[in-house]
Scaffold this active site. Structure first.
Site, mmCIF file in Angstrom:
data_model
loop_
_atom_site.group_PDB
_atom_site.id
_atom_site.type_symbol
_atom_site.label_atom_id
_atom_site.label_comp_id
_atom_site.label_asym_id
_atom_site.label_seq_id
_atom_site.Cartn_x
_atom_site.Cartn_y
_atom_site.Cartn_z
ATOM 1 N N SER A 1 0.837 -1.210 0.000
ATOM 2 C CA SER A 1 0.000 0.000 0.000
ATOM 3 C C SER A 1 0.864 1.249 0.000
ATOM 4 C CB SER A 1 -0.919 0.012 1.224
ATOM 5 O OG SER A 1 -1.515 1.294 1.324
ATOM 6 N N ARG B 1 1.156 -15.361 -21.020
ATOM 7 C CA ARG B 1 2.234 -14.410 -20.712
ATOM 8 C C ARG B 1 3.642 -14.939 -20.992
ATOM 9 N NH1 ARG B 1 -0.476 -9.624 -20.868
ATOM 10 N NH2 ARG B 1 -2.372 -9.807 -19.649
HETATM 11 C C1 LIG Z 1 -0.923 -10.282 -25.569
HETATM 12 C C2 LIG Z 1 -2.054 -9.698 -24.785
HETATM 13 C C3 LIG Z 1 -2.591 -8.477 -25.115
HETATM 14 C C4 LIG Z 1 -3.642 -7.916 -24.384
HETATM 15 N N1 LIG Z 1 -4.141 -6.691 -24.731
HETATM 16 C C5 LIG Z 1 -5.123 -6.136 -23.994
HETATM 17 C C6 LIG Z 1 -5.646 -4.837 -24.313
HETATM 18 O O1 LIG Z 1 -5.221 -4.193 -25.252
HETATM 19 N N2 LIG Z 1 -6.621 -4.322 -23.529
HETATM 20 C C7 LIG Z 1 -7.143 -5.005 -22.473
HETATM 21 O O2 LIG Z 1 -8.034 -4.493 -21.811
HETATM 22 N N3 LIG Z 1 -6.682 -6.231 -22.162
HETATM 23 C C8 LIG Z 1 -5.691 -6.808 -22.879
HETATM 24 N N4 LIG Z 1 -5.217 -8.049 -22.537
HETATM 25 C C9 LIG Z 1 -5.800 -8.729 -21.378
HETATM 26 C C10 LIG Z 1 -6.753 -9.858 -21.817
HETATM 27 O O3 LIG Z 1 -7.835 -9.360 -22.551
HETATM 28 C C11 LIG Z 1 -7.282 -10.598 -20.568
HETATM 29 O O4 LIG Z 1 -8.019 -9.711 -19.774
HETATM 30 C C12 LIG Z 1 -6.161 -11.149 -19.704
HETATM 31 O O5 LIG Z 1 -5.245 -11.836 -20.506
HETATM 32 C C13 LIG Z 1 -6.736 -12.084 -18.663
HETATM 33 O O6 LIG Z 1 -7.239 -13.218 -19.318
HETATM 34 P P1 LIG Z 1 -8.369 -14.121 -18.695
HETATM 35 O O7 LIG Z 1 -9.659 -13.329 -18.592
HETATM 36 O O8 LIG Z 1 -8.410 -15.392 -19.482
HETATM 37 O O9 LIG Z 1 -7.753 -14.408 -17.256
HETATM 38 P P2 LIG Z 1 -8.442 -14.573 -15.850
HETATM 39 O O10 LIG Z 1 -9.040 -13.301 -15.402
HETATM 40 O O11 LIG Z 1 -7.395 -15.195 -14.977
HETATM 41 O O12 LIG Z 1 -9.579 -15.569 -16.068
HETATM 42 C C14 LIG Z 1 -9.336 -16.913 -16.398
HETATM 43 C C15 LIG Z 1 -10.632 -17.473 -16.930
HETATM 44 O O13 LIG Z 1 -11.581 -17.489 -15.856
HETATM 45 C C16 LIG Z 1 -12.854 -17.150 -16.356
HETATM 46 N N5 LIG Z 1 -13.315 -15.896 -15.732
HETATM 47 C C17 LIG Z 1 -12.600 -15.101 -14.886
HETATM 48 N N6 LIG Z 1 -13.344 -14.078 -14.459
HETATM 49 C C18 LIG Z 1 -14.544 -14.212 -15.069
HETATM 50 C C19 LIG Z 1 -15.724 -13.458 -15.049
HETATM 51 N N7 LIG Z 1 -15.871 -12.357 -14.306
HETATM 52 N N8 LIG Z 1 -16.746 -13.888 -15.795
HETATM 53 C C20 LIG Z 1 -16.648 -14.982 -16.537
HETATM 54 N N9 LIG Z 1 -15.559 -15.757 -16.607
HETATM 55 C C21 LIG Z 1 -14.514 -15.373 -15.887
HETATM 56 C C22 LIG Z 1 -12.737 -17.025 -17.870
HETATM 57 O O14 LIG Z 1 -12.944 -18.264 -18.452
HETATM 58 C C23 LIG Z 1 -11.285 -16.639 -18.031
HETATM 59 O O15 LIG Z 1 -10.771 -16.936 -19.308
HETATM 60 C C24 LIG Z 1 -4.181 -8.623 -23.263
HETATM 61 C C25 LIG Z 1 -3.643 -9.866 -22.939
HETATM 62 C C26 LIG Z 1 -2.594 -10.405 -23.664
HETATM 63 C C27 LIG Z 1 -2.030 -11.740 -23.272
#
Ligand SMILES: Cc1cc2nc3c(=O)[nH]c(=O)nc-3n(C[C@H](O)[C@H](O)[C@H](O)COP(=O)(O)OP(=O)(O)OC[C@H]3O[C@@H](n4cnc5c(N)ncnc54)[C@H](O)[C@@H]3O)c2cc1C
Length: 305
Positions: free
Chosen positions: A134, A230
């Site tokens: 924090s 990542r």
């Molecule tokens: C190369 C790269 C570029 C990116 N560029 C951008 C960008 O320009 N702008 C941007 O905003 N983001 C960007 N991101 C972030 C991306 O869109 C995802 O938010 C981030 O990678 C997290 O992925 P995730 O939601 O699968 O992961 P997590 O949040 O860990 O979730 C894992 C899985 O759990 C489930 N889940 C989690 N929370 C929920 C929920 N509330 N509701 C429903 N299902 C859920 C889903 O199945 C999800 O796939 C980027 C990511 C990468 C790797």
């Protein structure tokens, strides 16, 4: 097996029906962190990935934490596991078929130190438990991410989100000089703290290259999702370095699941219906989308087609 029975001491109103029973492991056990309190890897100039705990921490001698995946899977398959009773085969089967809940039985707790611009990307992974330093409560430490000269990358022409190759030397040096100036904002930050400005306000002019730290706990399923995105070359180099460090640290703790991840996820390939048709018919991809076509070319090169 040693069994110890402890009588329950509970208020009369909530008296449970049985006694608390403690059972010892049947075989000798080993600590999956080999007695270490932390397994650390330093990253860049001030960064850190430190594994501080694992569940399961103790496993039967001769096993790894992969053991917890198998243990959970056997509950769901019961008698059925007699056909797939070898641990490696079972874990690899689960990975191939995306039967992921047994993976959630393994948990990792990390201590990370990283610049705020990396933490911003990292925190998008919502399935971890996080407790962050924090900067309202404590003084921000004088630590800034300062890339090396060849890591001042130029904008990629093919990927709007990425950098590729080093910027020209003069520009890179100019940028590093600029960072030196920006980092001097720390002196001002300290001055205003000394003058009594609240830490929550004094911090707002510090750049996104300043370091933060947190404890980050997640399970193996969600950790592998994080690593899949990542460790990938499409992720920014700096967060990739952290992801690879985490993978190297957990690899000896869950060697079977880690290898299955490489084989069936990270180094594997997803084919679309259009791509399968193109292979089957020996025809070009039936799509006018330039990006999709470029992705198909990349996949074909990887497949040696
Ligand atoms: C190369 C790269 C570029 C990116 N560029 C951008 C960008 O320009 N702008 C941007 O905003 N983001 C960007 N991101 C972030 C991306 O869109 C995802 O938010 C981030 O990678 C997290 O992925 P995730 O939601 O699968 O992961 P997590 O949040 O860990 O979730 C894992 C899985 O759990 C489930 N889940 C989690 N929370 C929920 C929920 N509330 N509701 C429903 N299902 C859920 C889903 O199945 C999800 O796939 C980027 C990511 C990468 C790797």
């Amino acid at each position: 097996m040693a069994i110890e029975v402890t009588p329950c001491i509970m208020p009369a109103m909530s008296q449970p029906q049985g006694n608390v029973v403690r059972k010892s492991f049947e075989a000798p056990v080993r600590d999956v962190m080999d007695g270490a309190s932390r397994i650390e890897m330093t990253i860049h100039d001030h960064g850190l990935v430190a594994l501080v705990d694992v569940m399961p921490r103790l496993v039967p001698e001769g096993k790894t934490a992969d053991f917890a995946i198998v243990q959970a899977a056997r509950v769901s398959y019961g008698e059925g596991t007699k056909q797939v009773n070898e641990d490696t085969g079972l874990i690899r089967y689960l990975a191939r078929h995306r039967h992921t809940t047994p993976y959630e039985m393994v948990e990792f707790k990390f201590h990370h130190v990283m610049p705020i611009f990396i933490a911003r990307q990292w925190i998008r992974h919502r399935t971890a438990n996080v407790n962050e330093y924090s900067a309202r409560y404590s003084i921000v430490k004088d630590r800034f991410y300062h890339p090396t000269l060849d890591n001042v990358r130029k904008q990629s022409t093919s990927n709007r989100q990425g950098g590729e190759g080093p910027a020209d030397l003069a520009t890179a040096q100019e940028f590093l000089n600029y960072l030196d100036e920006i980092e001097k904002s720390y002196i001002k930050y300290q001055e205003f703290i000394d003058k009594g400005v609240a830490r929550e306000i004094a911090r707002i002019a510090l750049p996104a290259s300043v370091y933060t730290e947190w404890y980050w706990k997640t399970d193996l399923h969600n950790l592998l999702r994080f690593l899949s995105l990542r460790m990938d070359p499409h992720a920014q180099l700096e967060i990739r370095d952290y992801a690879w460090a985490m993978f190297e640290i957990i690899r000896p703790i869950v060697p079977i699941a880690a290898q299955a991840f490489l084989d069936y996820d990270f180094e594997a390939m997803h084919l679309t219906r259009l791509e399968i048709e193109a292979i089957k018919n020996g025809q070009p991809l039936n799509s006018t989308n330039k990006r999709e076509a470029a992705e198909w070319e990349e996949k074909k090169a990887k497949l040696g087609l």
